[in-house]
Design an enzyme around this catalytic site. Structure first.
Site, PDB file in Angstrom:
ATOM      1  N   ILE A 157      23.638 -32.952 -28.558  1.00  0.00           N
ATOM      2  CA  ILE A 157      22.386 -33.658 -28.844  1.00  0.00           C
ATOM      3  C   ILE A 157      21.177 -32.748 -28.575  1.00  0.00           C
ATOM      4  O   ILE A 157      20.195 -32.759 -29.313  1.00  0.00           O
ATOM      5  CB  ILE A 157      22.305 -34.976 -28.010  1.00  0.00           C
ATOM      6  CG1 ILE A 157      23.328 -35.983 -28.573  1.00  0.00           C
ATOM      7  CG2 ILE A 157      20.900 -35.563 -28.027  1.00  0.00           C
ATOM      8  CD1 ILE A 157      23.508 -37.250 -27.740  1.00  0.00           C
ATOM      9  N   GLU A 197      42.078 -31.403  -7.658  1.00  0.00           N
ATOM     10  CA  GLU A 197      42.801 -32.547  -7.065  1.00  0.00           C
ATOM     11  C   GLU A 197      43.807 -33.160  -8.038  1.00  0.00           C
ATOM     12  O   GLU A 197      44.018 -34.369  -8.072  1.00  0.00           O
ATOM     13  CB  GLU A 197      41.826 -33.580  -6.480  1.00  0.00           C
ATOM     14  CG  GLU A 197      41.055 -32.982  -5.314  1.00  0.00           C
ATOM     15  CD  GLU A 197      40.421 -33.972  -4.373  1.00  0.00           C
ATOM     16  OE1 GLU A 197      40.948 -35.070  -4.209  1.00  0.00           O
ATOM     17  OE2 GLU A 197      39.395 -33.610  -3.783  1.00  0.00           O
TER      18      GLU A 197
HETATM   19  N1  COS Z   1      51.872 -41.467  -1.325  1.00  0.00           N
HETATM   20  C1  COS Z   1      52.851 -41.401  -0.396  1.00  0.00           C
HETATM   21  N2  COS Z   1      53.992 -40.689  -0.569  1.00  0.00           N
HETATM   22  C2  COS Z   1      54.112 -40.032  -1.722  1.00  0.00           C
HETATM   23  C3  COS Z   1      53.123 -40.058  -2.744  1.00  0.00           C
HETATM   24  C4  COS Z   1      51.975 -40.843  -2.497  1.00  0.00           C
HETATM   25  N3  COS Z   1      50.989 -40.914  -3.398  1.00  0.00           N
HETATM   26  N4  COS Z   1      53.529 -39.299  -3.777  1.00  0.00           N
HETATM   27  C5  COS Z   1      54.731 -38.808  -3.445  1.00  0.00           C
HETATM   28  N5  COS Z   1      55.083 -39.247  -2.211  1.00  0.00           N
HETATM   29  C6  COS Z   1      56.347 -38.992  -1.481  1.00  0.00           C
HETATM   30  C7  COS Z   1      57.533 -39.473  -2.307  1.00  0.00           C
HETATM   31  O1  COS Z   1      57.800 -40.827  -2.056  1.00  0.00           O
HETATM   32  C8  COS Z   1      58.633 -38.564  -1.835  1.00  0.00           C
HETATM   33  O2  COS Z   1      59.146 -39.042  -0.619  1.00  0.00           O
HETATM   34  P1  COS Z   1      60.747 -39.310  -0.424  1.00  0.00           P
HETATM   35  O3  COS Z   1      61.430 -38.026  -0.793  1.00  0.00           O
HETATM   36  O4  COS Z   1      60.891 -39.690   0.998  1.00  0.00           O
HETATM   37  O5  COS Z   1      61.078 -40.400  -1.381  1.00  0.00           O
HETATM   38  C9  COS Z   1      57.899 -37.262  -1.533  1.00  0.00           C
HETATM   39  O6  COS Z   1      56.518 -37.591  -1.338  1.00  0.00           O
HETATM   40  C10 COS Z   1      58.029 -36.254  -2.654  1.00  0.00           C
HETATM   41  O7  COS Z   1      57.496 -36.864  -3.815  1.00  0.00           O
HETATM   42  P2  COS Z   1      57.878 -36.401  -5.291  1.00  0.00           P
HETATM   43  O8  COS Z   1      59.383 -36.299  -5.397  1.00  0.00           O
HETATM   44  O9  COS Z   1      57.186 -37.280  -6.254  1.00  0.00           O
HETATM   45  O10 COS Z   1      57.279 -34.935  -5.297  1.00  0.00           O
HETATM   46  P3  COS Z   1      57.141 -33.895  -6.484  1.00  0.00           P
HETATM   47  O11 COS Z   1      57.425 -32.561  -5.936  1.00  0.00           O
HETATM   48  O12 COS Z   1      57.891 -34.362  -7.684  1.00  0.00           O
HETATM   49  O13 COS Z   1      55.557 -33.868  -6.761  1.00  0.00           O
HETATM   50  C11 COS Z   1      53.484 -34.474  -7.724  1.00  0.00           C
HETATM   51  C12 COS Z   1      54.820 -34.924  -7.138  1.00  0.00           C
HETATM   52  C13 COS Z   1      53.630 -33.591  -8.941  1.00  0.00           C
HETATM   53  C14 COS Z   1      52.806 -35.776  -8.102  1.00  0.00           C
HETATM   54  C15 COS Z   1      52.669 -33.733  -6.613  1.00  0.00           C
HETATM   55  O14 COS Z   1      53.225 -32.481  -6.333  1.00  0.00           O
HETATM   56  C16 COS Z   1      51.223 -33.543  -7.015  1.00  0.00           C
HETATM   57  O15 COS Z   1      50.410 -34.465  -6.869  1.00  0.00           O
HETATM   58  N6  COS Z   1      50.867 -32.332  -7.479  1.00  0.00           N
HETATM   59  C17 COS Z   1      49.493 -31.989  -7.726  1.00  0.00           C
HETATM   60  C18 COS Z   1      48.889 -31.489  -6.472  1.00  0.00           C
HETATM   61  C19 COS Z   1      47.417 -31.485  -6.555  1.00  0.00           C
HETATM   62  O16 COS Z   1      46.777 -32.470  -6.907  1.00  0.00           O
HETATM   63  N7  COS Z   1      46.860 -30.359  -6.185  1.00  0.00           N
HETATM   64  C20 COS Z   1      45.458 -30.183  -6.206  1.00  0.00           C
HETATM   65  C21 COS Z   1      44.975 -29.989  -4.822  1.00  0.00           C
HETATM   66  S1  COS Z   1      43.323 -29.557  -4.999  1.00  0.00           S
HETATM   67  S2  COS Z   1      42.509 -30.158  -3.455  1.00  0.00           S
END
Ligand code: COS
Length: 379
Positions: free
Chosen positions: A337, A363
């Site tokens: 714009i 994040e």
């Molecule tokens: N709250 C509480 N516990 C959580 C959760 C949440 N929001 N998310 C995951 N968990 C727990 C799960 O329940 C699991 O526990 P159990 O093994 O006891 O069941 C454990 O944490 C592992 O979770 P998960 O298997 O989902 O982990 P992954 O390695 O598959 O990762 C993602 C999940 C990809 C969602 C995560 O790694 C992520 O958010 N990555 C991005 C990180 C990010 O935002 N980085 C930027 C930081 S900048 S400040």
């Protein structure tokens, strides 16, 4: 649900607006050019109670809810995304982690300093090789007598150099085990703890982003936060709340870009009339307004659940995903714009455009938000 700002929010919004006009607007382009992290601004924000927004008064905070927190971050970001980002990171991540998971002793020791901004907080999860796959981190913490010894590094850390204290997630168990990491408090000045490279960024340039380095860094045993092995889960819970603040940051940037474009479209004349009279511009403004209001409602939904202490993993991811993509689209259209002027540094929209992009990455990228949302709905 009440769709209007409560009295407290209205008062806070006005206070933050006044502060941003006086203390931020006159300087934000200079800080952006020089990548200066203006620590003095955060000290003043601390005096106003905005560095411990949701921390109870008993620990030196303001004791506000997440509704007020959204107001604070978005009002600041309407003027400068960098300052909004730093306020969000300080409040949600470092301060929030100690508040939600720390012991009573840790809360009493650290929260008053953080809430007053005597100390600036950093939070270290990400590493060079582990961004989205946060659980794959390599930084280790090994217990030796009465100390944890940390080795490794953290990347892209807000306030990595200027921070006085960092909450750091490190490996204390097997790689791949969901109980293989723990969270620790590391104070600046601890031998073996230093800041590395400062990033030269596209946007958010006044918010410092730096590497943290741990080289046989020994911290007292009592600096472990919460239960051993729960670092990753704590971090995920902190990010659930942090994502609301990045949504608020996105909302502020989108509103700032939209308001600038709206004003300009009424002033700028082409073919003998203000460009807002052309449907091609008016419809852009209509799309921007619609998406901004939708972002705001999604954020309030997530904040409502957070205030009720209910699980809001899905809702915060939805709000962050949507609001950040809207910020990018809105800033893009605002530059459009403004036309050629929008591409110069004489108008604020080019900065909104650069700053907005961080919101779809920090994040958790938009792709990670979609992963979180889809996992929640397919459970
Ligand atoms: N709250 C509480 N516990 C959580 C959760 C949440 N929001 N998310 C995951 N968990 C727990 C799960 O329940 C699991 O526990 P159990 O093994 O006891 O069941 C454990 O944490 C592992 O979770 P998960 O298997 O989902 O982990 P992954 O390695 O598959 O990762 C993602 C999940 C990809 C969602 C995560 O790694 C992520 O958010 N990555 C991005 C990180 C990010 O935002 N980085 C930027 C930081 S900048 S400040």
């Amino acid at each position: 649900m009440d769709f209007e700002m409560n009295e407290n929010q209205l008062m806070i919004a006005q206070m933050v607006r006044d502060f941003a006009e006086k203390e931020i607007r006159p300087h934000f382009m200079e800080w952006d050019e020089t990548q200066e992290f203006p620590v003095h601004v955060f000290k003043k924000l601390g005096e106003l109670g905005l560095m411990g927004v949701f921390i109870p008064e008993a620990y030196g905070g303001s004791g506000f809810s997440y509704f007020e927190y959204i107001t604070v971050v978005s009002e600041i970001a309407k003027v400068c995304g960098s300052i909004g980002l730093s306020v969000a990171a300080h409040n949600s991540l470092c301060t929030g982690h100690i508040y939600y998971h720390g012991s009573e002793e840790q809360k009493k020791k650290y929260l008053p300093k953080l809430a007053s901004a005597e100390w600036i907080g950093a939070w270290g999860l990400t590493e060079t090789g582990t961004g989205s796959d946060a659980g794959g981190m390599n930084t280790t913490a090994v217990l030796e007598g009465d100390h944890w010894v940390l080795n490794g590094s953290k990347n892209f850390i807000t306030h990595g150099k200027s921070g006085d204290i960092a909450v750091v997630i490190a490996r204390t168990g097997e790689k791949g085990a969901s109980d293989g990491t723990s969270a620790f408090i590391v104070e600046k000045g601890t031998p073996g703890f230093s800041a590395g490279k400062k990033e030269n960024k596209m946007g958010m340039r006044a918010s410092e982003t730096c590497e943290l380095i741990f080289n046989d860094c020994r911290i007292p045993k009592e600096n472990l936060i919460g239960v051993l092995g729960e670092g990753f889960k704590q971090a995920m819970q902190i990010l659930d709340g942090g994502r609301i603040s990045i949504g608020a940051l996105s909302l502020g940037i989108a509103k700032g870009a939209y308001e600038a474009a709206l004003k300009y479209s009424k002033e700028r004349e082409q073919f003998g009339q203000p460009i807002s009279k052309f449907q091609s511009i008016a419809f852009k403004l209509a799309d921007m307004a619609t998406e901004i209001e939708a972002s705001e409602l999604l954020l309030y939904q997530a904040a409502y659940l957070k205030n009720q202490k209910k699980k809001m993993t899905k809702e915060s991811a939805i709000a962050k995903y949507y609001a950040s993509e809207v910020a990018v689209r809105t800033a893009n259209e605002a530059v459009q714009i403004f036309g050629g002027y929008g591409y110069t540094k004489d108008f604020p929209v080019e900065k909104f455009y650069r700053d907005a992009k961080l919101c779809t990455i920090g994040e958790g990228t938009s792709e990670i938000q979609k992963l979180v949302i889809s996992r929640e709905i397919l459970k």
